[in-house]
Design an enzyme around this catalytic site. Structure first.
Site, PDB file in Angstrom:
ATOM      1  N   CYS A 156      -6.626  -4.771  40.372  1.00 53.92           N
ATOM      2  CA  CYS A 156      -7.704  -5.505  40.562  1.00 53.92           C
ATOM      3  C   CYS A 156      -8.448  -6.195  39.389  1.00 53.92           C
ATOM      4  O   CYS A 156      -9.041  -7.068  39.603  1.00 53.92           O
ATOM      5  CB  CYS A 156      -8.604  -4.532  41.666  1.00 53.92           C
ATOM      6  SG  CYS A 156      -8.080  -4.196  43.050  1.00 53.92           S
TER       7      CYS A 156
ATOM      8  N   HIS B 257     -15.505  -8.766  41.180  1.00 50.62           N
ATOM      9  CA  HIS B 257     -14.215  -8.552  42.010  1.00 50.62           C
ATOM     10  C   HIS B 257     -14.709  -8.103  43.534  1.00 50.62           C
ATOM     11  O   HIS B 257     -15.723  -7.160  43.577  1.00 50.62           O
ATOM     12  CB  HIS B 257     -13.496  -7.329  41.228  1.00 50.62           C
ATOM     13  CG  HIS B 257     -12.401  -6.653  42.203  1.00 50.62           C
ATOM     14  ND1 HIS B 257     -11.674  -7.388  42.983  1.00 50.62           N
ATOM     15  CD2 HIS B 257     -12.219  -5.521  42.493  1.00 50.62           C
ATOM     16  CE1 HIS B 257     -10.734  -6.625  43.874  1.00 50.62           C
ATOM     17  NE2 HIS B 257     -11.172  -5.447  43.626  1.00 50.62           N
TER      18      HIS B 257
ATOM     19  N   ASN C 218     -10.721  -7.558  50.151  1.00 50.53           N
ATOM     20  CA  ASN C 218     -10.224  -7.408  48.818  1.00 50.53           C
ATOM     21  C   ASN C 218      -8.817  -7.828  48.365  1.00 50.53           C
ATOM     22  O   ASN C 218      -7.919  -7.520  49.104  1.00 50.53           O
ATOM     23  CB  ASN C 218     -10.284  -5.964  48.662  1.00 50.53           C
ATOM     24  CG  ASN C 218      -9.744  -5.433  47.026  1.00 50.53           C
ATOM     25  OD1 ASN C 218      -9.300  -6.294  46.335  1.00 50.53           O
ATOM     26  ND2 ASN C 218     -10.241  -4.069  46.720  1.00 50.53           N
TER      27      ASN C 218
END
Length: 339
Positions: free
Chosen positions: A126, A266, A296
């Site tokens: 990520c 993020h 996500n």
């Protein structure tokens, strides 16, 4: 026993300027998967929304893979830039969900776009876009590249276990791209910090499929091919990590929260974003997010939000944008970008 909280390592703060983002682009698959659509798997739609802030996400079609998402985002980026493909001499893709172990998604992107360019992937999960962005900027800043295409792309729906109620509903598929070239001396990362703490690697990982634990019928039966996450310590670590690194970067840049135009974190969980905003007193209008629509998307999350902001006309020359990516590794990258 109290929950274990991963300590936050304070990595050095550095500067990387003279590089600008010439254009952006993004892509998400057409298939929309709402929380209500997950009811057949036993999920509660309201619980997902309350715990994560996610209402829906996008899933790749059966015939699509990560490279397809990356290529689509890159095409939009190049179209927005209006440059000849011959000018691009480097492709860097941040991803941890490659189509296969090799060749890289970057090489597949290079071939599909007909580029004469070096190409390689960066795996920081990520945090992948921040690692890829910094890598591309280093090449351009040093003169090793004249124009670098940087992509963040992940196809998370293929590596999450539908039976994992705490992890599966968090993730979606998507990609975003930026085109880098030399800029004015004040453009680029006024300050940034990049770090990793491998002692927390077990908190967020895919156990099987590599050279240490190749997949076997038994490991597949044990679901070792899927992503696992110890959510509570990762959640607490992320809030502390993002708050601390934003503080470190802004202090080094001699700037305050009000002087930053936008914050793009993020897109992991709205509770992380809200907690950081509350701790640092960041106004809601400055904290950009699309988590409710896309979930996500790992390395795709920051460039997806950025491209939406660019398309909406929010990003103007001289704008100060704070990026922060964090995830498996554990790894992170936080930087103040001057547009």
């Amino acid at each position: 026993m109290a929950d274990f909280v991963q300590p936050v390592l304070r990595s050095p703060v550095r500067k990387l300027t003279g590089v600008k983002i010439l254009a952006t682009g993004s892509y998400v698959p057409e298939r929309v998967v709402r929380n209500e659509d997950l009811a057949e798997l036993g999920y509660d739609a309201d619980w997902i929304l309350q715990r994560t802030g996610i209402r829906e996400r996008r899933y790749a079609a059966p015939e699509q893979a990560t490279s397809d998402l990356a290529i689509a985002a890159a095409r939009k980026c190049l179209a927005a830039a209006g440059i000849k493909k011959e000018e691009i001499d480097l492709v860097v893709v941040g991803t941890f969900t490659g189509d296969q172990p090799t060749p890289s998604v970057a090489c597949q992107t290079q071939e599909a776009l007909g580029l004469n360019a070096g190409a390689f992937d960066v795996n920081a999960a990520c945090a992948g876009f921040m690692y890829a962005l910094l890598t591309g900027m280093q090449f351009v800043g040093s003169g090793g590249s004249r124009m670098a295409l940087v992509v963040g792309a992940d196809c998370n729906s293929r590596i999450c276990n539908p039976a994992d109620r705490k992890t599966f509903p968090l993730f979606g598929d998507g990609a975003g791209a930026v085109l880098l070239t030399q800029g004015e001396s004040q453009q680029g990362l006024a300050r940034y910090t990049l770090g990793a703490d491998g002692t927390g690697g077990h908190l967020l990982m895919i156990a099987g499929g590599g050279t240490r634990r190749p997949l076997t019928p038994q490991s597949l039966a044990n679901h070792e091919q899927f992503l696992t996450m110890d959510g509570r310590p990762v959640f607490k670590w992320a809030i502390r990590l993002v708050s601390d690194t934003i503080y470190d970067v802004l202090r080094a840049a001699e700037l305050t929260i009000p002087e930053v135009d936008y914050f793009i974190l993020h897109q992991a969980n709205i509770r992380i974003i809200d907690a950081v905003a509350a701790e640092l007193q960041i106004p809601a209008e400055k904290m950009l997010n699309n988590l409710d629509r896309f979930g996500n998307t790992s390395a795709g999350s920051i460039p997806l939000v950025l491209d939406e902001a660019v398309q909406a006309g929010k990003i103007r020359p001289g704008a100060k944008i704070l990026f922060s990516g964090f995830g498996a590794g554990l790894s992170w990258g936080t930087g103040l970008f001057v547009w």
